[in-house]
Design a protein around this motif. Structure first.
Motif, mmCIF file in Angstrom:
data_model
loop_
_atom_site.group_PDB
_atom_site.id
_atom_site.type_symbol
_atom_site.label_atom_id
_atom_site.label_comp_id
_atom_site.label_asym_id
_atom_site.label_seq_id
_atom_site.Cartn_x
_atom_site.Cartn_y
_atom_site.Cartn_z
ATOM 1 N N LYS A 99 43.647 33.090 35.878
ATOM 2 C CA LYS A 99 44.700 33.423 34.908
ATOM 3 C C LYS A 99 45.048 34.908 34.907
ATOM 4 C CE LYS A 99 44.562 29.197 32.794
ATOM 5 N NZ LYS A 99 43.253 28.779 32.660
ATOM 6 N N VAL A 100 44.934 35.581 36.075
ATOM 7 C CA VAL A 100 45.408 36.960 36.179
ATOM 8 C C VAL A 100 46.907 36.882 36.447
ATOM 9 C CG1 VAL A 100 45.262 39.124 37.449
ATOM 10 C CG2 VAL A 100 43.198 37.758 37.080
ATOM 11 N N PRO A 101 47.740 37.457 35.601
ATOM 12 C CA PRO A 101 49.198 37.335 35.788
ATOM 13 C C PRO A 101 49.631 37.925 37.121
ATOM 14 C CG PRO A 101 48.669 38.237 33.631
ATOM 15 C CD PRO A 101 47.397 38.226 34.401
ATOM 16 N N PRO A 102 50.392 37.176 37.940
ATOM 17 C CA PRO A 102 50.833 37.707 39.237
ATOM 18 C C PRO A 102 51.772 38.890 39.046
ATOM 19 C CG PRO A 102 51.920 35.612 38.742
ATOM 20 C CD PRO A 102 50.882 35.812 37.684
ATOM 21 N N GLY A 103 51.640 39.882 39.954
ATOM 22 C CA GLY A 103 52.504 41.067 39.883
ATOM 23 C C GLY A 103 51.990 42.125 38.949
ATOM 24 N N THR A 104 50.925 41.835 38.190
ATOM 25 C CA THR A 104 50.378 42.815 37.249
ATOM 26 C C THR A 104 49.449 43.765 37.990
ATOM 27 O OG1 THR A 104 50.419 41.157 35.503
ATOM 28 C CG2 THR A 104 49.101 43.135 35.098
ATOM 29 N N LYS A 105 49.613 45.070 37.771
ATOM 30 C CA LYS A 105 48.712 46.037 38.374
ATOM 31 C C LYS A 105 47.360 45.963 37.676
ATOM 32 C CE LYS A 105 51.519 49.640 40.436
ATOM 33 N NZ LYS A 105 51.728 51.091 40.522
ATOM 34 N N HIS A 106 46.307 45.841 38.476
ATOM 35 C CA HIS A 106 44.970 45.706 37.887
ATOM 36 C C HIS A 106 44.568 46.961 37.122
ATOM 37 C CE1 HIS A 106 43.860 42.525 41.177
ATOM 38 N NE2 HIS A 106 44.812 42.127 40.346
ATOM 39 N N VAL A 107 45.084 48.101 37.547
ATOM 40 C CA VAL A 107 44.701 49.346 36.879
ATOM 41 C C VAL A 107 45.252 49.404 35.465
ATOM 42 C CG1 VAL A 107 46.696 50.709 37.639
ATOM 43 C CG2 VAL A 107 44.490 51.832 37.290
ATOM 44 N N VAL A 165 45.287 46.839 33.414
ATOM 45 C CA VAL A 165 44.651 45.791 32.606
ATOM 46 C C VAL A 165 43.372 46.338 31.980
ATOM 47 C CG1 VAL A 165 43.613 43.490 32.662
ATOM 48 C CG2 VAL A 165 45.615 43.986 34.066
ATOM 49 N N ASP A 166 43.146 46.031 30.709
ATOM 50 C CA ASP A 166 41.911 46.428 30.022
ATOM 51 C C ASP A 166 40.863 45.340 30.270
ATOM 52 O OD1 ASP A 166 39.940 47.412 28.440
ATOM 53 O OD2 ASP A 166 40.953 47.027 26.529
ATOM 54 N N SER A 180 39.006 43.449 27.399
ATOM 55 C CA SER A 180 39.718 42.467 26.573
ATOM 56 C C SER A 180 39.915 41.137 27.282
ATOM 57 C CB SER A 180 41.086 43.047 26.173
ATOM 58 O OG SER A 180 41.898 43.229 27.330
ATOM 59 N N LEU A 181 39.534 41.044 28.553
ATOM 60 C CA LEU A 181 39.756 39.825 29.332
ATOM 61 C C LEU A 181 38.565 38.885 29.210
ATOM 62 C CD1 LEU A 181 41.219 41.336 32.630
ATOM 63 C CD2 LEU A 181 42.490 40.208 30.820
ATOM 64 N N PRO A 182 38.785 37.569 29.437
ATOM 65 C CA PRO A 182 37.636 36.644 29.523
ATOM 66 C C PRO A 182 36.686 37.093 30.644
ATOM 67 C CG PRO A 182 39.708 35.432 29.421
ATOM 68 C CD PRO A 182 40.075 36.862 29.581
ATOM 69 N N PRO A 183 35.403 36.804 30.513
ATOM 70 C CA PRO A 183 34.421 37.309 31.496
ATOM 71 C C PRO A 183 34.732 36.898 32.936
ATOM 72 C CG PRO A 183 33.308 36.390 29.586
ATOM 73 C CD PRO A 183 34.746 36.069 29.413
ATOM 74 N N THR A 184 35.135 35.634 33.155
ATOM 75 C CA THR A 184 35.403 35.193 34.535
ATOM 76 C C THR A 184 36.643 35.861 35.098
ATOM 77 O OG1 THR A 184 36.518 33.269 33.573
ATOM 78 C CG2 THR A 184 34.246 32.959 34.328
ATOM 79 N N THR A 185 37.640 36.149 34.242
ATOM 80 C CA THR A 185 38.857 36.824 34.707
ATOM 81 C C THR A 185 38.540 38.262 35.111
ATOM 82 O OG1 THR A 185 40.129 35.465 33.173
ATOM 83 C CG2 THR A 185 41.240 37.368 34.108
ATOM 84 N N ALA A 186 37.770 38.957 34.283
ATOM 85 C CA ALA A 186 37.374 40.338 34.609
ATOM 86 C C ALA A 186 36.571 40.377 35.904
ATOM 87 C CB ALA A 186 36.560 40.926 33.454
ATOM 88 N N GLU A 219 35.906 52.330 38.668
ATOM 89 C CA GLU A 219 35.364 53.369 37.784
ATOM 90 C C GLU A 219 35.406 52.888 36.331
ATOM 91 O OE1 GLU A 219 33.808 56.004 38.296
ATOM 92 O OE2 GLU A 219 34.334 56.876 40.220
ATOM 93 N N GLY A 220 36.488 52.171 35.970
ATOM 94 C CA GLY A 220 36.580 51.615 34.622
ATOM 95 C C GLY A 220 35.522 50.551 34.375
ATOM 96 N N ALA A 221 35.185 49.783 35.434
ATOM 97 C CA ALA A 221 34.173 48.731 35.291
ATOM 98 C C ALA A 221 32.803 49.320 34.966
ATOM 99 C CB ALA A 221 34.105 47.910 36.568
ATOM 100 N N LEU A 222 32.548 50.573 35.417
ATOM 101 C CA LEU A 222 31.256 51.200 35.131
ATOM 102 C C LEU A 222 31.083 51.485 33.636
ATOM 103 C CD1 LEU A 222 30.928 53.724 38.114
ATOM 104 C CD2 LEU A 222 29.792 51.524 37.837
ATOM 105 N N LYS A 223 32.214 51.565 32.935
ATOM 106 C CA LYS A 223 32.143 51.821 31.487
ATOM 107 C C LYS A 223 31.899 50.541 30.694
ATOM 108 C CE LYS A 223 35.377 55.653 32.111
ATOM 109 N NZ LYS A 223 36.756 56.128 31.868
ATOM 110 N N LEU A 224 32.066 49.360 31.359
ATOM 111 C CA LEU A 224 31.787 48.096 30.674
ATOM 112 C C LEU A 224 30.283 47.953 30.492
ATOM 113 C CD1 LEU A 224 34.079 45.466 32.414
ATOM 114 C CD2 LEU A 224 34.244 46.251 30.073
ATOM 115 N N ASN A 225 29.874 47.707 29.318
ATOM 116 C CA ASN A 225 28.435 47.559 29.071
ATOM 117 C C ASN A 225 28.145 46.140 28.607
ATOM 118 O OD1 ASN A 225 25.793 48.303 28.983
ATOM 119 N ND2 ASN A 225 25.922 49.288 26.974
ATOM 120 N N LYS A 226 28.645 45.173 29.338
ATOM 121 C CA LYS A 226 28.406 43.779 28.968
ATOM 122 C C LYS A 226 28.275 42.933 30.226
ATOM 123 C CE LYS A 226 33.259 42.297 28.592
ATOM 124 N NZ LYS A 226 34.252 41.615 27.745
ATOM 125 N N ASP A 227 27.600 41.796 30.066
ATOM 126 C CA ASP A 227 27.434 40.868 31.179
ATOM 127 C C ASP A 227 28.759 40.153 31.454
ATOM 128 O OD1 ASP A 227 24.823 41.642 30.978
ATOM 129 O OD2 ASP A 227 24.193 39.840 29.872
#
Length: 998
Positions: free
Chosen positions: A120-128, A130-131, A134-140, A203-211
């Motif tokens: 469910k990643v919207p096509p054409g959306t730049k990943h950079v 996206v927060d 705020s996304l479901p774990p499998t989408t992130a 680099e943004g993923a390194l700031k995520l502190n969750k499984d």
């Protein structure tokens, strides 16, 4: 269970696994048996092949009624095929290491895009934009996987790729490969353009502190259901395979470190970021343990990255970074502190921590700087080369050509530094005996190679030389030097007499036994035994040390002596004498044997003859280790005694087989061919296999130097060797009644076993012309070449004298023949590392076994040793057309295409076709246009000019034009001028090649 359910289960269990009328992926699609297939221990086809096939079928274009090609339809079948591909990847736990090894870039790109789509990643959306939090774990996790793969692919594309040798050209296959190559390049172009965004995402993923969670087969099944049936389970935090926050950070840090390191080639400051990320990766691995990672990390590569970052980011005042020698050497090279560089190499000669390849690479870099005009580096090059040479000596490697070249004009300063390096490289108190012997042999050979007697005296009077070489060895060396020059006057230390320990009745038995073990003075041994037998008559003192070993053929006779004291004395004197002989302490061995001979002469003629035989063997060893090293012939008395031993017919005398072997080898080494062929008694030939083999070899070698090569004696020797290398067949009946054939490696048909035969030839050390070794080596090479399935023949001297076929090829163990050739060549090169014919054989062996870099090394070494390091012309019988063609093939398979074009000029008729084809290759791993100065063929240079003009390569075209414009290549010049120009370029090119491959 109902009857209907039972019938359905029976029908399912009896259903065939692979119906013959449908392909396997259609079957899996229709029957929904994918999970069952993946659970097999070794599924066929394997999972990665399933992914490729599913995606290929789903992406097949369709054709409409007007025969127009349309994009793949978005129908149910194609959606299921894509889902099946995702399920297989989920079964592999989305391990990028596994997927990248087995899937091409286009296929993996399609797979990960499908993952983004189903997550469910919207096509054409730049990943950079996206927060991730705020996304479901499998989408992130899907976004992370895609961006990790993107930067990993960019890094991987920067590595050199070994070109696969193409098979026979097939148009459809070539078109397919070209399409895939173009598609890969387009994807890489897009990934590189988006590299900065991918780095920001990670680099943004390194700031995520969750499984986070990654899709499994179950979650993919839920996503494929109708929206009303899912109940939001895939949106929850517990759906899928759990990946902990530490594991995510570990993987992301490693991938970011790799991309930063790759970018550091253009921006050195980025190496600091890479260093930080790799350090964080190591900390996380230490914290969570490498075994707990769902995605593996190559810890050896990580260690290499860390070490490289440490070198590239080290500063002169950073004391903590100066711990490793690599960092210190890098700093010295960078700052020009060559005095400390030499000091590091000197210190490493004790620890031997630096690899030999690294040492050679540093030396090559210094030479390159020296050749650019920095004359001050010549001395540094010499000092580093000396350190490397001493290191090679201590590790049992041969002295390289470069050291010999630098040591052509020795001086007092050079000798002083060499002796300093030798002294500091050997800790005499802790060094092994083997290291001491290697260093002693090096210094001894150095003395023999020097002509200036003052320099010889500097070495022979040095403290290290005196400690390493025994008194008798130094005396033998000095005698050799005196014979070479009567003016030499080297001082030697007098041989110190053995300290005679006084014995008394008050000394206990244990102390006396200890003295008995240590003593090598025969009179002292006799005195100790008399005292011991006076103390007790119940002990057998020949059993005091388990190191005292006497051959069984002698032991039975000695232990039959009735008098206990005499038996102990004879046994111990012989055991100690044999031990001294084995460790090359020939002086003490002679004293012990002489005392034993004097003792047994009084009561046993049989043991007297035994001792005479052993003293003969000792004299052979003494001569070969002393005067024989310099080529001095043995005295006529020794030759007569050797002949007498072979002709001896005294009954009931215990004989050791090794003495007969050494006697025949002795006669072969000193060219007593006349005796072996004409005078040796016939019964001796018939009863002693070593004498028979020696006679055949002597007869064959005797004819070789003459104008006509003897084929009759060569044929006899050939037949004997073929029998030695034959296999004996045995039939065995199995439990089922069938008869099977069993092959035995060691046949009893020959006069001796192959292993005994090989060990026998390792006793040969011919000094001037090694005819025997050359002869037997050429025989085995010919035997190796006669097999039917041989592709690359090996060349050798005198190969034409041997028969060209064998009646029964199946009877010969060709594997054993190949092993024997390798062992014989290796041994021959230890005798004479500068024999160019043996070096060519070694090179041919490497060529035949597809070791092309090693083959080039030995081809070049063969040319170097017979041309004064290419300062003279290499003889045409060394660099034949066959050798040049093999060198061309080696360079071609190593992707050194410019070297191929240059070598094509070396042939008698220039091979323009191969040269032009090589120059067309754009992916070359050699210096390319830097080699143009070595081309003397104007046609090749003109083709290069045309080729660069066609490609728009202006700079390279100018280099080719400059090369072709040299006046000495003008076609109007006399033939002598053109040949001189070609010869000078050959010399420079071969020297450049040698420095590259040595």
């Amino acid at each position: 269970m109902s009857a209907e359910a039972a019938d359905r289960e029976a029908a399912t269990s009896s259903r065939p696994c692979t119906p013959p009328q449908t392909s396997w992926f259609e079957f899996l699609l229709e029957e929904s048996l994918l999970e069952q297939h993946l659970q097999k221990p070794s599924p066929d086809p394997p999972p990665v092949q399933l992914i490729v096939q599913f995606l290929e079928q789903a992406s097949k274009p369709s054709v409409n009624e007007q025969n127009q090609v349309q994009p793949p339809p978005d129908n149910k079948r194609n959606r299921i095929l894509k889902l099946l591909a995702l399920k297989v990847a989920a079964h592999l736990k989305w391990d990028l290491d596994v997927l990248e090894k087995s899937l091409s870039v286009p296929v993996l790109n399609m797979l990960l895009n499908e993952l983004l789509c189903i997550s469910k990643v919207p096509p054409g959306t730049k990943h950079v934009d996206v927060d991730l939090s705020s996304l479901p774990p499998t989408t992130a996790m899907a976004i992370l996987l895609y961006n990790r793969w993107a930067i990993r692919t960019i890094v991987q594309s920067s590595f050199p790729v070994k070109q696969v040798k193409p098979g026979p050209p097939q148009l459809n296959v070539m078109n397919q490969m070209q399409q895939e190559k173009e598609l890969t390049e387009n994807i890489l172009k897009v990934l590189k353009e988006q590299a900065a965004d991918s780095i920001l995402v990670l680099e943004g993923a390194l700031k995520l502190n969750k499984d986070l969670y990654v899709h499994t087969i179950r979650t993919l099944d839920l996503l494929a259901m109708e929206p009303g049936m899912v109940n939001g389970e895939t949106e929850s935090s517990t759906a899928g395979l759990k990946i902990s926050a530490e594991e995510i950070q570990c993987q992301v840090c490693y991938d970011l470190g790799a991309i930063y390191f790759q970018q550091g080639s253009t921006n050195a400051a980025v190496h600091e970021n890479a260093k930080e990320k790799f350090s964080k990766t190591k900390e996380l691995i230490a914290k969570i343990g490498s075994s707990s990672l769902h995605f593996t990390i190559d810890e050896e590569r990580l260690a290499g990255y860390c070490q490289a970052c440490g070198v590239l980011t080290s500063s002169s005042d950073d004391a903590s970074q100066q711990a490793t020698p690599y960092i210190q050497i890098h700093g010295c090279m960078k700052s020009g502190n060559y005095q400390d560089l030499v000091k590091i190499f000197l210190e490493d000669n004790l620890t031997l921590s630096l690899p030999v390849q690294f040492r050679q690479s540093v030396l090559r870099e210094l030479f390159q700087k020296a050749q650019q005009g920095n004359d001050a580096l010549d001395e540094v090059c010499f000092k580093v080369c000396v350190c490397n040479t001493v290191c090679n000596v201590l590790q049992g490697r041969t002295v390289d050509v470069l050291f010999c070249q630098l040591f052509l004009k020795p001086s007092k300063e050079k000798i002083d530094f060499l002796l300093e390096v030798c002294s500091r490289s050997v800790d005499l108190e802790n060094a092994s005996e083997a290291s001491k012997r290697k260093m002693a042999a090096f210094l001894k050979n150095l003395c023999l190679g020097l002509e200036d007697l003052q320099l010889v005296f500097m070495i022979s009077s040095h403290e290290l030389f005196i400690k390493l070489l025994k008194d008798d060895e130094r005396k033998l060396l000095i005698d050799q030097m005196r014979k070479r020059s009567p003016r030499i006057n080297l001082c030697t230390k007098p041989v110190t007499s053995f300290y005679d320990i006084p014995a008394s009745a008050s000394v206990n038995i244990g102390q006396l036994e200890h003295q008995l073990i240590l003593s090598v003075d025969p009179w002292r041994i006799r005195q100790i035994l008399i005292e011991l037998h006076g103390m007790t008559s119940e002990r057998q003192f020949w059993t005091v040390s388990n190191k005292w070993e006497v051959p069984n053929v002698y032991g039975n006779v000695i232990l039959g002596i009735k008098d206990n004291l005499t038996r102990d004395l004879v046994y111990i004197l012989m055991a100690k004498g044999l031990h001294c002989c084995a460790i090359k302490d020939f002086v003490h061995a002679k004293q012990l044997f002489a005392a034993c001979l004097e003792l047994v002469t009084e009561f046993s003629p049989k043991l007297r003859q035994v001792m005479l035989n052993e003293m003969l063997l000792l004299d052979i060893y003494t001569h070969e280790a002393g005067a024989g090293v310099s080529g001095e012939r043995p005295p006529s008395d020794l030759i007569s005694r050797v002949r007498g031993y072979l002709e001896m017919r005294v009954p009931d005398i215990p004989l050791r087989q090794v003495i007969a072997e050494e006697c025949v080898a002795f006669l072969l080494n000193w060219r007593e061919n006349e005796y072996l062929t004409m005078q040796v008694p016939l019964p001796l030939v018939q009863t002693n296999p070593y004498v028979k083999l020696g006679q055949l070899l002597a007869a064959t070698c005797k004819e070789l130097p003459g104008p006509k090569e003897s084929r009759r004696t060569a044929k006899d020797l050939w037949e004997v060797v073929v029998q030695i290398c034959s296999v004996s067949n045995q039939h065995k009946r199995g439990n089922d009644g069938r008869v099977s054939l069993i092959k035995h490696r060691e046949s009893t048909l020959g006069i001796m076993y192959r292993c005994v035969f090989l060990n026998y030839f390792k006793r040969l050390f011919e000094l001037d012309e090694p005819l025997v070794l050359t002869t037997i080596l050429s025989l085995f090479v010919k035997l190796h070449n006669v097999r039917e399935d041989i592709v690359n023949d090996i060349a050798a001297e005198h190969i034409s004298i041997w028969p060209s076929s064998i009646p029964n090829l199946q009877s010969v163990d060709f594997e054993a023949v190949a092993v024997t050739v390798k062992e014989l060549v290796s041994y021959a090169l230890t005798i004479n590392a500068n024999n160019h014919f043996w070096l060519i054989i070694q090179a041919d062996i490497y060529f035949a076994t597809n070791q092309y870099s090693a083959a080039l090394h030995y081809y070049l070494q063969a040319g170097a040793v017979c041309s004064d390091f290419f300062n003279k012309m290499v003889p045409p019988d060394v660099y034949t057309d066959q050798v040049i063609k093999r060198m061309i093939k080696c360079c071609s398979l190593l992707n050194c295409h410019t070297q191929v074009a240059i070598l094509c000029q070396f042939l008698r008729e220039v091979d323009y076709k191969t040269a032009f084809k090589a120059l067309q290759e754009q992916n070359s791993h050699d210096a390319m246009d830097s080699y143009y100065e070595y081309i003397w063929d104007v046609t090749i240079l003109e083709y290069l000019t045309y080729l660069h003009h066609k490609r728009g390569e202006t700079d390279k075209r100018q280099i080719a034009i400059k090369a072709i414009g040299q006046t000495e290549l003008n076609a109007s010049n006399p033939e002598e001028v053109l040949q001189l120009a070609a010869q000078r370029r050959k010399k420079k090119f071969l020297q450049a090649m040698a420095k590259l491959y040595f």
